[in-house]
Write a protein that holds these residues in place. Structure first.
Motif, PDB file in Angstrom:
ATOM      1  N   PRO A   4       0.832  -1.216   0.000  1.00 36.82           N
ATOM      2  CA  PRO A   4       0.000   0.000   0.000  1.00 36.82           C
ATOM      3  C   PRO A   4       0.862   1.259   0.000  1.00 36.82           C
ATOM      4  O   PRO A   4       0.871   2.044   0.952  1.00 36.82           O
ATOM      5  N   VAL A   5       1.621   1.442  -1.076  1.00 35.46           N
ATOM      6  CA  VAL A   5       2.627   2.502  -1.161  1.00 35.46           C
ATOM      7  C   VAL A   5       2.477   3.256  -2.481  1.00 35.46           C
ATOM      8  O   VAL A   5       2.208   2.660  -3.527  1.00 35.46           O
ATOM      9  N   ALA A   6       2.641   4.576  -2.413  1.00 32.23           N
ATOM     10  CA  ALA A   6       2.717   5.415  -3.613  1.00 32.23           C
ATOM     11  C   ALA A   6       3.882   6.375  -3.425  1.00 32.23           C
ATOM     12  O   ALA A   6       4.237   6.721  -2.291  1.00 32.23           O
ATOM     13  N   TYR A   7       4.484   6.786  -4.520  1.00 27.22           N
ATOM     14  CA  TYR A   7       5.611   7.716  -4.459  1.00 27.22           C
ATOM     15  C   TYR A   7       5.299   8.982  -5.238  1.00 27.22           C
ATOM     16  O   TYR A   7       4.671   8.944  -6.308  1.00 27.22           O
ATOM     17  N   VAL A   8       5.750  10.113  -4.679  1.00 25.37           N
ATOM     18  CA  VAL A   8       5.498  11.424  -5.268  1.00 25.37           C
ATOM     19  C   VAL A   8       6.797  12.216  -5.250  1.00 25.37           C
ATOM     20  O   VAL A   8       7.516  12.220  -4.241  1.00 25.37           O
ATOM     21  N   ARG A   9       7.097  12.875  -6.353  1.00 23.85           N
ATOM     22  CA  ARG A   9       8.252  13.775  -6.367  1.00 23.85           C
ATOM     23  C   ARG A   9       7.784  15.158  -5.934  1.00 23.85           C
ATOM     24  O   ARG A   9       6.833  15.711  -6.504  1.00 23.85           O
ATOM     25  N   GLY A  10       8.424  15.716  -4.908  1.00 28.50           N
ATOM     26  CA  GLY A  10       7.982  17.003  -4.404  1.00 28.50           C
ATOM     27  C   GLY A  10       8.973  17.608  -3.436  1.00 28.50           C
ATOM     28  O   GLY A  10       9.988  16.999  -3.076  1.00 28.50           O
ATOM     29  N   ASP A  11       8.655  18.821  -3.002  1.00 29.91           N
ATOM     30  CA  ASP A  11       9.512  19.628  -2.135  1.00 29.91           C
ATOM     31  C   ASP A  11       8.957  19.599  -0.721  1.00 29.91           C
ATOM     32  O   ASP A  11       7.768  19.858  -0.501  1.00 29.91           O
ATOM     33  N   ALA A  12       9.801  19.313   0.253  1.00 28.62           N
ATOM     34  CA  ALA A  12       9.360  19.210   1.649  1.00 28.62           C
ATOM     35  C   ALA A  12       8.860  20.537   2.203  1.00 28.62           C
ATOM     36  O   ALA A  12       8.085  20.549   3.169  1.00 28.62           O
ATOM     37  N   VAL A  13       9.287  21.657   1.646  1.00 33.22           N
ATOM     38  CA  VAL A  13       8.823  22.955   2.145  1.00 33.22           C
ATOM     39  C   VAL A  13       7.619  23.464   1.372  1.00 33.22           C
ATOM     40  O   VAL A  13       7.142  24.577   1.619  1.00 33.22           O
ATOM     41  N   ASP A  14       7.094  22.661   0.462  1.00 35.30           N
ATOM     42  CA  ASP A  14       5.886  23.012  -0.279  1.00 35.30           C
ATOM     43  C   ASP A  14       5.168  21.716  -0.646  1.00 35.30           C
ATOM     44  O   ASP A  14       5.051  21.353  -1.812  1.00 35.30           O
ATOM     45  N   LEU A  15       4.672  21.024   0.363  1.00 35.56           N
ATOM     46  CA  LEU A  15       4.089  19.703   0.165  1.00 35.56           C
ATOM     47  C   LEU A  15       2.816  19.796  -0.679  1.00 35.56           C
ATOM     48  O   LEU A  15       1.944  20.617  -0.402  1.00 35.56           O
ATOM     49  N   PRO A  16       2.697  18.942  -1.702  1.00 34.25           N
ATOM     50  CA  PRO A  16       1.568  19.024  -2.631  1.00 34.25           C
ATOM     51  C   PRO A  16       0.324  18.288  -2.130  1.00 34.25           C
ATOM     52  O   PRO A  16      -0.277  17.485  -2.848  1.00 34.25           O
ATOM     53  N   PHE A  17      -0.059  18.558  -0.880  1.00 38.41           N
ATOM     54  CA  PHE A  17      -1.200  17.890  -0.278  1.00 38.41           C
ATOM     55  C   PHE A  17      -2.064  18.907   0.471  1.00 38.41           C
ATOM     56  O   PHE A  17      -1.561  19.928   0.948  1.00 38.41           O
ATOM     57  N   ARG A  18      -3.345  18.591   0.589  1.00 27.80           N
ATOM     58  CA  ARG A  18      -4.258  19.503   1.283  1.00 27.80           C
ATOM     59  C   ARG A  18      -4.035  19.453   2.795  1.00 27.80           C
ATOM     60  O   ARG A  18      -3.439  18.500   3.328  1.00 27.80           O
ATOM     61  N   ASP A  19      -4.539  20.442   3.488  1.00 27.76           N
ATOM     62  CA  ASP A  19      -4.452  20.500   4.945  1.00 27.76           C
ATOM     63  C   ASP A  19      -5.113  19.264   5.558  1.00 27.76           C
ATOM     64  O   ASP A  19      -6.198  18.847   5.132  1.00 27.76           O
ATOM     65  N   GLY A  20      -4.474  18.705   6.574  1.00 28.96           N
ATOM     66  CA  GLY A  20      -5.067  17.605   7.319  1.00 28.96           C
ATOM     67  C   GLY A  20      -5.250  16.318   6.551  1.00 28.96           C
ATOM     68  O   GLY A  20      -6.111  15.504   6.894  1.00 28.96           O
ATOM     69  N   ALA A  21      -4.446  16.093   5.516  1.00 28.93           N
ATOM     70  CA  ALA A  21      -4.649  14.927   4.647  1.00 28.93           C
ATOM     71  C   ALA A  21      -4.101  13.624   5.234  1.00 28.93           C
ATOM     72  O   ALA A  21      -4.472  12.546   4.776  1.00 28.93           O
ATOM     73  N   PHE A  22      -3.224  13.694   6.245  1.00 25.48           N
ATOM     74  CA  PHE A  22      -2.543  12.495   6.727  1.00 25.48           C
ATOM     75  C   PHE A  22      -2.759  12.276   8.219  1.00 25.48           C
ATOM     76  O   PHE A  22      -2.876  13.225   9.000  1.00 25.48           O
ATOM     77  N   ASP A  23      -2.773  10.999   8.590  1.00 21.14           N
ATOM     78  CA  ASP A  23      -2.879  10.616   9.998  1.00 21.14           C
ATOM     79  C   ASP A  23      -1.515  10.634  10.686  1.00 21.14           C
ATOM     80  O   ASP A  23      -1.450  10.737  11.921  1.00 21.14           O
ATOM     81  N   ALA A  24      -0.462  10.485   9.924  1.00 24.40           N
ATOM     82  CA  ALA A  24       0.877  10.394  10.506  1.00 24.40           C
ATOM     83  C   ALA A  24       1.912  10.850   9.482  1.00 24.40           C
ATOM     84  O   ALA A  24       1.710  10.697   8.278  1.00 24.40           O
ATOM     85  N   VAL A  25       2.998  11.412   9.991  1.00 27.33           N
ATOM     86  CA  VAL A  25       4.102  11.874   9.140  1.00 27.33           C
ATOM     87  C   VAL A  25       5.421  11.429   9.750  1.00 27.33           C
ATOM     88  O   VAL A  25       5.635  11.537  10.961  1.00 27.33           O
TER      89      VAL A  25
END
Length: 223
Positions: free
Chosen positions: A103-124
């Motif tokens: 159950p894994v997906a990979y995304v290329r992105g910048d840690a200081v501009d995460l391409p996800f909406r607010d509150g999208a994750f249960d854990a980081v």
């Protein structure tokens, strides 16, 4: 991190040797223990357990996906672990080493501009990367932003020994881009951003820090 050679040796040589020494090998936790603590602190389960939560987890600066896959082993049906990294070569290795059944997906992105909406994750999770970011506090703000209320964060990062002069650490950062965080810097930053139940394990040159966020806030700038 953009090289084609480092992803080949990262998981089996570079990371276990370098990190285990920084954690005080043979007295500090090895890689397997480190992964188990990450799952535990994030409220996940362990490989093979039936009661695995359907959590949504972000692994920031995932590299070749070694930690991402370890986290996925503690996620149940309906859950997802997203590995994010800025390096194309690291992500290519991560994809190659990950089973399509995970159950894994990979995304290329910048840690200081995460391409996800607010509150999208249960854990980081952010292991072995915060000290390399140009603006680690902006990255921490972003990790906090995308956590849902009650979400958990765990960070494995550098630790500056008490005997190391602060000036020396600043010169190191300017010369190499590597930030050696002082005792209390990360825990204080989490508290300022609304985290509770903040805890830390200290090792000779590294520290493991985690907490739970309920109210997201920005630290007040120093005058």
């Amino acid at each position: 991190m953009e090289s084609t050679f480092l992803p080949r040796i990262y998981e089996k040589v570079w990371r276990p040797v370098g990190f285990n020494l920084a954690k005080g090998w043979p007295f500090g936790p090895d890689t397997a223990e480190e992964h188990a603590m990450a799952r535990d602190w994030l409220g996940l389960s362990h490989p093979g357990y039936a009661a695995r939560p359907p959590a949504t987890v972000l692994d920031v600066a995932c590299g070749p996906g070694n930690v991402t896959r370890a986290l996925a082993a503690g996620v149940g049906p309906g859950g997802l672990v997203v590995g994010l990294d800025a390096s194309e070569t690291m992500l290519a290795r991560a994809v190659a080493d990950t089973s399509p059944d995970d159950p894994v997906a990979y995304v290329r992105g910048d840690a200081v501009d995460l391409p996800f909406r607010d509150g999208a994750f249960d854990a980081v999770c952010c292991f072995g990367a915060l000290y390399l970011f140009d603006d680690p506090w902006a990255a921490l703000d972003e990790m906090t932003r995308i956590l849902a209320p009650g979400g958990k964060l765990i960070i494995l990062t550098s630790r500056r020994p008490l005997t190391t002069p602060r000036l020396g650490a600043e010169l190191l950062r300017r010369a190499t881009g590597f930030t050696a965080f002082g005792d209390g810097e990360i825990t204080r930053a989490l508290t300022e951003r609304g985290y509770t139940a903040v805890r830390r394990h200290r090792y000779p040159l590294m520290q493991l820090v985690g907490g739970t966020v309920f109210t997201q806030s920005r630290p007040t700038p120093l005058a």
